[in-house]
Design a protein around this motif. Sequence first.
Motif, PDB file in Angstrom:
ATOM      1  N   SER B 129       0.821  -1.199   0.000  1.00 39.08           N
ATOM      2  CA  SER B 129       0.000   0.000   0.000  1.00 39.08           C
ATOM      3  C   SER B 129       0.863   1.261   0.000  1.00 39.08           C
ATOM      4  O   SER B 129       1.912   1.314   0.635  1.00 39.08           O
ATOM      5  CB  SER B 129      -0.900  -0.001   1.219  1.00 39.08           C
ATOM      6  N   GLN B 130       0.393   2.243  -0.732  1.00 40.52           N
ATOM      7  CA  GLN B 130       1.084   3.533  -0.759  1.00 40.52           C
ATOM      8  C   GLN B 130       0.727   4.371   0.464  1.00 40.52           C
ATOM      9  O   GLN B 130       1.218   5.472   0.636  1.00 40.52           O
ATOM     10  CB  GLN B 130       0.736   4.300  -2.034  1.00 40.52           C
ATOM     11  N   LEU B 131      -0.173   3.859   1.252  1.00 37.61           N
ATOM     12  CA  LEU B 131      -0.499   4.512   2.514  1.00 37.61           C
ATOM     13  C   LEU B 131       0.234   3.802   3.629  1.00 37.61           C
ATOM     14  O   LEU B 131       0.466   2.604   3.543  1.00 37.61           O
ATOM     15  CB  LEU B 131      -2.000   4.388   2.800  1.00 37.61           C
ATOM     16  N   GLY B 132       0.577   4.542   4.648  1.00 40.89           N
ATOM     17  CA  GLY B 132       1.109   3.884   5.820  1.00 40.89           C
ATOM     18  C   GLY B 132      -0.054   3.223   6.545  1.00 40.89           C
ATOM     19  O   GLY B 132      -1.117   3.820   6.669  1.00 40.89           O
ATOM     20  N   ILE B 133       0.138   1.957   6.933  1.00 36.79           N
ATOM     21  CA  ILE B 133      -0.946   1.284   7.648  1.00 36.79           C
ATOM     22  C   ILE B 133      -0.407   0.762   8.961  1.00 36.79           C
ATOM     23  O   ILE B 133       0.701   0.224   9.040  1.00 36.79           O
ATOM     24  CB  ILE B 133      -1.540   0.130   6.810  1.00 36.79           C
ATOM     25  N   ILE B 134      -1.185   0.972   9.970  1.00 37.37           N
ATOM     26  CA  ILE B 134      -0.729   0.556  11.301  1.00 37.37           C
ATOM     27  C   ILE B 134      -1.937   0.011  12.044  1.00 37.37           C
ATOM     28  O   ILE B 134      -3.041   0.533  11.924  1.00 37.37           O
ATOM     29  CB  ILE B 134      -0.064   1.764  12.012  1.00 37.37           C
ATOM     30  N   LEU B 135      -1.720  -1.096  12.744  1.00 36.52           N
ATOM     31  CA  LEU B 135      -2.791  -1.655  13.570  1.00 36.52           C
ATOM     32  C   LEU B 135      -2.360  -1.566  15.021  1.00 36.52           C
ATOM     33  O   LEU B 135      -1.222  -1.916  15.344  1.00 36.52           O
ATOM     34  CB  LEU B 135      -3.035  -3.130  13.197  1.00 36.52           C
ATOM     35  N   PRO B 203      10.064  16.197  12.841  1.00 36.22           N
ATOM     36  CA  PRO B 203       8.609  16.216  12.763  1.00 36.22           C
ATOM     37  C   PRO B 203       8.095  15.978  11.334  1.00 36.22           C
ATOM     38  O   PRO B 203       8.712  16.438  10.383  1.00 36.22           O
ATOM     39  CB  PRO B 203       8.232  17.622  13.233  1.00 36.22           C
ATOM     40  N   VAL B 204       7.035  15.226  11.227  1.00 30.42           N
ATOM     41  CA  VAL B 204       6.413  14.952   9.937  1.00 30.42           C
ATOM     42  C   VAL B 204       4.910  15.166  10.078  1.00 30.42           C
ATOM     43  O   VAL B 204       4.291  14.646  11.008  1.00 30.42           O
ATOM     44  CB  VAL B 204       6.647  13.475   9.508  1.00 30.42           C
ATOM     45  N   TRP B 205       4.361  15.963   9.162  1.00 35.12           N
ATOM     46  CA  TRP B 205       2.904  16.159   9.182  1.00 35.12           C
ATOM     47  C   TRP B 205       2.229  14.944   8.564  1.00 35.12           C
ATOM     48  O   TRP B 205       2.607  14.509   7.480  1.00 35.12           O
ATOM     49  CB  TRP B 205       2.519  17.403   8.387  1.00 35.12           C
ATOM     50  N   VAL B 206       1.264  14.381   9.270  1.00 37.27           N
ATOM     51  CA  VAL B 206       0.540  13.223   8.747  1.00 37.27           C
ATOM     52  C   VAL B 206      -0.965  13.446   8.886  1.00 37.27           C
ATOM     53  O   VAL B 206      -1.417  14.222   9.728  1.00 37.27           O
ATOM     54  CB  VAL B 206       0.912  11.917   9.484  1.00 37.27           C
ATOM     55  N   VAL B 223      -1.131   9.112   6.160  1.00 39.59           N
ATOM     56  CA  VAL B 223      -0.728   9.740   4.896  1.00 39.59           C
ATOM     57  C   VAL B 223       0.251  10.856   5.229  1.00 39.59           C
ATOM     58  O   VAL B 223      -0.010  11.687   6.104  1.00 39.59           O
ATOM     59  CB  VAL B 223      -1.945  10.309   4.153  1.00 39.59           C
ATOM     60  N   ASN B 224       1.353  10.848   4.511  1.00 44.00           N
ATOM     61  CA  ASN B 224       2.342  11.892   4.715  1.00 44.00           C
ATOM     62  C   ASN B 224       1.873  13.162   4.009  1.00 44.00           C
ATOM     63  O   ASN B 224       1.742  13.196   2.792  1.00 44.00           O
ATOM     64  CB  ASN B 224       3.678  11.416   4.138  1.00 44.00           C
ATOM     65  N   ILE B 225       1.588  14.187   4.767  1.00 36.82           N
ATOM     66  CA  ILE B 225       1.139  15.447   4.160  1.00 36.82           C
ATOM     67  C   ILE B 225       2.136  16.560   4.483  1.00 36.82           C
ATOM     68  O   ILE B 225       1.796  17.734   4.512  1.00 36.82           O
ATOM     69  CB  ILE B 225      -0.278  15.838   4.657  1.00 36.82           C
ATOM     70  N   ASN B 226       3.356  16.141   4.740  1.00 36.38           N
ATOM     71  CA  ASN B 226       4.352  17.106   5.200  1.00 36.38           C
ATOM     72  C   ASN B 226       4.571  18.239   4.199  1.00 36.38           C
ATOM     73  O   ASN B 226       4.447  19.413   4.548  1.00 36.38           O
ATOM     74  CB  ASN B 226       5.670  16.389   5.476  1.00 36.38           C
ATOM     75  N   ALA B 227       4.836  17.844   2.938  1.00 30.90           N
ATOM     76  CA  ALA B 227       5.146  18.856   1.914  1.00 30.90           C
ATOM     77  C   ALA B 227       3.952  19.774   1.725  1.00 30.90           C
ATOM     78  O   ALA B 227       4.075  21.004   1.723  1.00 30.90           O
ATOM     79  CB  ALA B 227       5.496  18.163   0.604  1.00 30.90           C
ATOM     80  N   PHE B 228       2.779  19.161   1.616  1.00 32.28           N
ATOM     81  CA  PHE B 228       1.561  19.916   1.412  1.00 32.28           C
ATOM     82  C   PHE B 228       1.302  20.873   2.574  1.00 32.28           C
ATOM     83  O   PHE B 228       1.005  22.045   2.401  1.00 32.28           O
ATOM     84  CB  PHE B 228       0.408  18.925   1.249  1.00 32.28           C
ATOM     85  N   LYS B 229       1.485  20.296   3.781  1.00 34.29           N
ATOM     86  CA  LYS B 229       1.181  21.082   4.976  1.00 34.29           C
ATOM     87  C   LYS B 229       2.156  22.251   5.126  1.00 34.29           C
ATOM     88  O   LYS B 229       1.737  23.367   5.450  1.00 34.29           O
ATOM     89  CB  LYS B 229       1.261  20.156   6.195  1.00 34.29           C
ATOM     90  N   LEU B 230       3.403  21.990   4.848  1.00 38.93           N
ATOM     91  CA  LEU B 230       4.391  23.068   4.972  1.00 38.93           C
ATOM     92  C   LEU B 230       4.103  24.160   3.954  1.00 38.93           C
ATOM     93  O   LEU B 230       4.177  25.347   4.261  1.00 38.93           O
ATOM     94  CB  LEU B 230       5.812  22.518   4.786  1.00 38.93           C
ATOM     95  N   ALA B 231       3.719  23.728   2.728  1.00 35.37           N
ATOM     96  CA  ALA B 231       3.392  24.705   1.689  1.00 35.37           C
ATOM     97  C   ALA B 231       2.179  25.520   2.119  1.00 35.37           C
ATOM     98  O   ALA B 231       2.133  26.733   1.959  1.00 35.37           O
ATOM     99  CB  ALA B 231       3.105  23.989   0.370  1.00 35.37           C
ATOM    100  N   LYS B 232       1.209  24.822   2.702  1.00 32.81           N
ATOM    101  CA  LYS B 232      -0.019  25.506   3.115  1.00 32.81           C
ATOM    102  C   LYS B 232       0.265  26.487   4.261  1.00 32.81           C
ATOM    103  O   LYS B 232      -0.261  27.597   4.279  1.00 32.81           O
ATOM    104  CB  LYS B 232      -1.068  24.474   3.539  1.00 32.81           C
TER     105      LYS B 232
END
Lengths: 121, 595
Positions: B129-135, B203-206, B223-232
């Motif tokens: 999966s391209q998403l991080g999955i954790i149980l 730190p990583v925005w997820v 979901v890694n949203i680091n780049a998006f979040k930093l841009a935002k």
Amino acid sequence: MVRKIMIVEDDQPILDLMDLLIRKLGYEPVLVPNGLEALELIKKEAPALVLLDIMMTPINGWEFLEKLRGEYGMRQIPVILFTASPLVDEKMEKMKDPHLGVLTKPVSLADLKAGIARYLG
Amino acid sequence: MERNIRISGYSISHTDLIRFIIIAALTLFCILITTFSISRDLETIYAQLFYFPIIYATYFYPQRGLYFAGGCAIVYEMFAYIYIFPDTGGMIYVTLQALLFVCIGAMVAYVSEKLNTSESQTRSIVEKSQLGIILFDKNDFSIRLSNTHLEHMLGYTAEDLAKMTFPQLFATQQDQQRFYDALGPGEEIANFETLFLTRKKEPVWVNLSWNRITENLISCTVVNINAFKLAKLAADEIDARYKQVSDSLPTSIIIIRNQMIVYANPSFTAFSGYEPDELLGKDPLTLIHPDDQADFTKACQLAETPSLPPARSEIRFLIKSKKTRYATLFFSTILQDESPAVLINLVDIPERESTQERAQLDKRRKRGLISTFAYELRTPLQPIMGYINLLMQDPEKYGVTEETRLILDRCAKSVDRESQIINQMLELSVIGTGKVSLEYTVFSVPELLKTIINAGKYGTEATITIDVPQDLTFDADKKKIATVLDTMLSNAVKYSMPPRTVQVIYRSSPGDPMHNLSIKDNGIGITDARLDEIFEPFSVPCPGENNMKFDKIGLSLAIAKKYIKLHGGYISVDSIKGLETTFGIHIPKQRPEEV
């Protein structure tokens, strides 16, 4: 019987003059220095015509005219506005009163005679 | 199940080894027991022991397990034949037993294969999966499962994660607390944005979304949203700075998107008189004067074409107090929250409002002023004129001699002139502008000319020749035409030089739409430079010229020009200095339709 002409005018020099001019024309002048007094006297004196100044206090010529035609019910009596103000013509035309005329000061004796003759023949 | 899935490269071979040992041990044990039992004629009891290694092997390794089952069958049969031969019944039984091994092995392999396929698919989906999955466990938050994507994202290995609890991934205590609060009642949470810490403490925005899959297990996608979040965040910072600037600008700014005001700075709220929350979401057209709405919409559309410079327009606004305010608007397109919007820069024009009002007021004041002037100038003339008239009417009574009569006559003329000048001034002033109506009649021109000449006694001062058809008529305002003709004749007589000659000439061809009447004198003439000026009321004379003569023209030419213009015509003038002057009156033969 000599017909009366009431002159309502607050300017004394003109009243003095009109006294002479009206007599000269063969009428009996009734000189009144303001509109309210004129209204008080008008029934008693019963003039054949009113020469009315406009710019007067405590009531101006228009107010006098309104009361005369309204409250006093004298719709037939000829009134000649006798004024130096240039704005009278416009307003007078709007009133469409067949017994209302205007003479703009300065009025010559000849014009005065003609003006009065229009109503009193 | 979890234990199996967590097997990665190294640990699988390790497990295989253990299984191999188990299978080998079981098989060896079965062979020993079987051999022993057969030799003691107890084979019917112990052959079933082989089922254990066969089931175990085929369960974990379906294909190889089946070979193993076959092997077991052959081995079992070989040993059994050695002891049973030549007992036919026993041999058939053993053969059936061996076949049963293979059948059981095949059945288990089949079931295992089925199970393994779906399990490996699930494993593959989770793993790739391209998403991080954790149980994680709902009670103690221990991490039960993670995929490689998540491991790469955070820099941890599966083993690291296995030893951690889920909340340990959060960067701050506050984020943890937010997570506990969100987890509380909710079975499913989507788009929970938070900060995780990587193994290197970066730190990583997820973006987390989780739901409960069993009673105690919660599956969470990361979901890694680091780049998006930093841009935002950077964009938000720019927005904030921009907002700070626009909030403090003295000029008004509004932003419009989808026909709605989405931003209005304090200057605009002050300008419009509305509260900020009243403006937001409002259709901007409700603020625009109805006559200007089309212009406004057009300007907004123009602004959407980026190649053009900011569109500019003057628009009337209806502010909260129901008053109209003028403003110059500059339209431009901007991106607001990633969609195009129209930014309007608004410059208040308070002067305009007051200019119009002032013009109105000025006009009223002027009327009042001029009216008062006229009143004050005319009133004193009344006694003068009246008494002069009286004296002249009754010379005997007042002792007026012939000489005094002449003097009085001159006085009377002066008063007349004074009175006439006042009337002319009024005619040309704002008071005269209202009187534009003409009283059209058809009248004879030669007759009118005669009347005027007689009244003005012009014939006694000059030789007047009239070259006008006897049947000539004008369809015009007789009184005004008379005034014009009187002015023309009076001037012609006054400014001609002895022997004074004045000619009145009419010329017009049948095809000519205009009457052309000219009055020509043999006068002093007018220089070209002054030709236009003579029609200007209150004109300032040219310096250095002997203007005294023209001053006496007064206002009558200006009035003549006005009257002829009212008829739809014009006055021409032609002059040769020191020789002659010709004034031409040109009016249409046809009365204008609307009159």
